[in-house]
Design an enzyme around this catalytic site. Structure first.
Site, PDB file in Angstrom:
ATOM      1  N   ASN A  48       2.085  14.697  -6.221  1.00  0.00           N
ATOM      2  CA  ASN A  48       1.290  13.656  -6.869  1.00  0.00           C
ATOM      3  C   ASN A  48      -0.071  14.217  -7.270  1.00  0.00           C
ATOM      4  O   ASN A  48      -0.654  15.048  -6.570  1.00  0.00           O
ATOM      5  CB  ASN A  48       1.172  12.379  -6.020  1.00  0.00           C
ATOM      6  CG  ASN A  48       0.701  12.589  -4.598  1.00  0.00           C
ATOM      7  OD1 ASN A  48       0.853  13.654  -4.028  1.00  0.00           O
ATOM      8  ND2 ASN A  48       0.147  11.544  -4.010  1.00  0.00           N
ATOM      9  N   GLU A  50      -3.670  12.764  -8.551  1.00  0.00           N
ATOM     10  CA  GLU A  50      -4.460  11.542  -8.736  1.00  0.00           C
ATOM     11  C   GLU A  50      -5.620  11.768  -9.699  1.00  0.00           C
ATOM     12  O   GLU A  50      -5.865  12.892 -10.156  1.00  0.00           O
ATOM     13  CB  GLU A  50      -4.929  11.050  -7.365  1.00  0.00           C
ATOM     14  CG  GLU A  50      -3.743  10.695  -6.482  1.00  0.00           C
ATOM     15  CD  GLU A  50      -4.108  10.097  -5.140  1.00  0.00           C
ATOM     16  OE1 GLU A  50      -5.284  10.217  -4.716  1.00  0.00           O
ATOM     17  OE2 GLU A  50      -3.200   9.505  -4.517  1.00  0.00           O
ATOM     18  N   TYR A  54      -8.006   5.552 -11.411  1.00  0.00           N
ATOM     19  CA  TYR A  54      -6.817   5.552 -10.552  1.00  0.00           C
ATOM     20  C   TYR A  54      -5.500   5.395 -11.314  1.00  0.00           C
ATOM     21  O   TYR A  54      -4.498   6.015 -10.971  1.00  0.00           O
ATOM     22  CB  TYR A  54      -6.909   4.441  -9.499  1.00  0.00           C
ATOM     23  CG  TYR A  54      -8.070   4.532  -8.543  1.00  0.00           C
ATOM     24  CD1 TYR A  54      -8.840   5.689  -8.435  1.00  0.00           C
ATOM     25  CD2 TYR A  54      -8.424   3.445  -7.748  1.00  0.00           C
ATOM     26  CE1 TYR A  54      -9.913   5.762  -7.571  1.00  0.00           C
ATOM     27  CE2 TYR A  54      -9.498   3.513  -6.867  1.00  0.00           C
ATOM     28  CZ  TYR A  54     -10.241   4.678  -6.786  1.00  0.00           C
ATOM     29  OH  TYR A  54     -11.299   4.747  -5.922  1.00  0.00           O
ATOM     30  N   GLU A  61       7.337  12.524  -8.072  1.00  0.00           N
ATOM     31  CA  GLU A  61       8.654  12.507  -8.714  1.00  0.00           C
ATOM     32  C   GLU A  61       8.527  12.740 -10.215  1.00  0.00           C
ATOM     33  O   GLU A  61       9.273  13.527 -10.813  1.00  0.00           O
ATOM     34  CB  GLU A  61       9.359  11.162  -8.479  1.00  0.00           C
ATOM     35  CG  GLU A  61       9.678  10.860  -7.029  1.00  0.00           C
ATOM     36  CD  GLU A  61       8.591  10.093  -6.304  1.00  0.00           C
ATOM     37  OE1 GLU A  61       7.393  10.374  -6.547  1.00  0.00           O
ATOM     38  OE2 GLU A  61       8.924   9.212  -5.503  1.00  0.00           O
TER      39      GLU A  61
END
Ligand code: THU
Length: 145
Positions: A48, A50, A54, A61
């Site tokens: 992930n 970030e 946000y 995935e």
């Protein structure tokens, strides 16, 4: 279920665990790794990523899938995912089941009946679901006619 061997499942989980270390998670401190098995046998990992805004964040995935597609993946046979709070290593305390957006993105490249989604908490603690169990009655490319 597909014809995926236990050895391949282990490879996917190991790759997901490796990429989990690369998670860019200054906001949630929740580290996720994923690994995709392409129909040609290649494995692609992702984490992930970030963002200070946000909503611009990307799940592990989708990172793995977008990497795979950009490298020529046609079909996706399986995906492993492992996620937990930053600092947890060999064994995480949570299950990172793919979010709704990721389920739909997996669907674009996978057969719901056979695609395995391996939800891991360690290399020995995991469960396997089909995409169809996670996303029943889905809408995919075939539905467009
Ligand atoms: N996340 C993933 O990468 N995959 C999942 O399956 C669940 C959630 C990420 C998104 C965000 O960076 C953090 O985990 C907390 O939601």
């Amino acid at each position: 279920m597909t014809q995926i061997t236990e050895e391949t499942r282990q490879q996917l989980i190991q790759t997901a665990m490796e990429y989990r270390h690369r998670a860019y998670i200054p906001y949630s401190h929740y580290a996720v790794g994923a690994a995709v098995l392409a129909a040609d046998g290649r494995i692609f990992g992702g984490c992930n990523v970030e963002n200070a805004s946000y909503g611009a964040s990307n799940c592990a995935e989708r990172t793995a899938i977008f990497k795979a597609v950009s490298e020529g993946m046609d079909r996706l046979l399986a995906i492993a995912v492992i996620g937990g709070p930053e600092g947890e290593e060999e064994q995480v305390s949570t299950e990172a089941t793919p979010c709704g957006i990721c389920r739909q993105v997996i669907r674009e490249f996978a057969d719901p009946e056979t695609c395995e989604v391996i939800i891991a908490r360690s290399s020995t603690n995991y469960r396997v679901m089909t995409l169809g169990q996670l996303l029943p009655d889905s809408f995919g490319p075939e539905n467009l006619g």
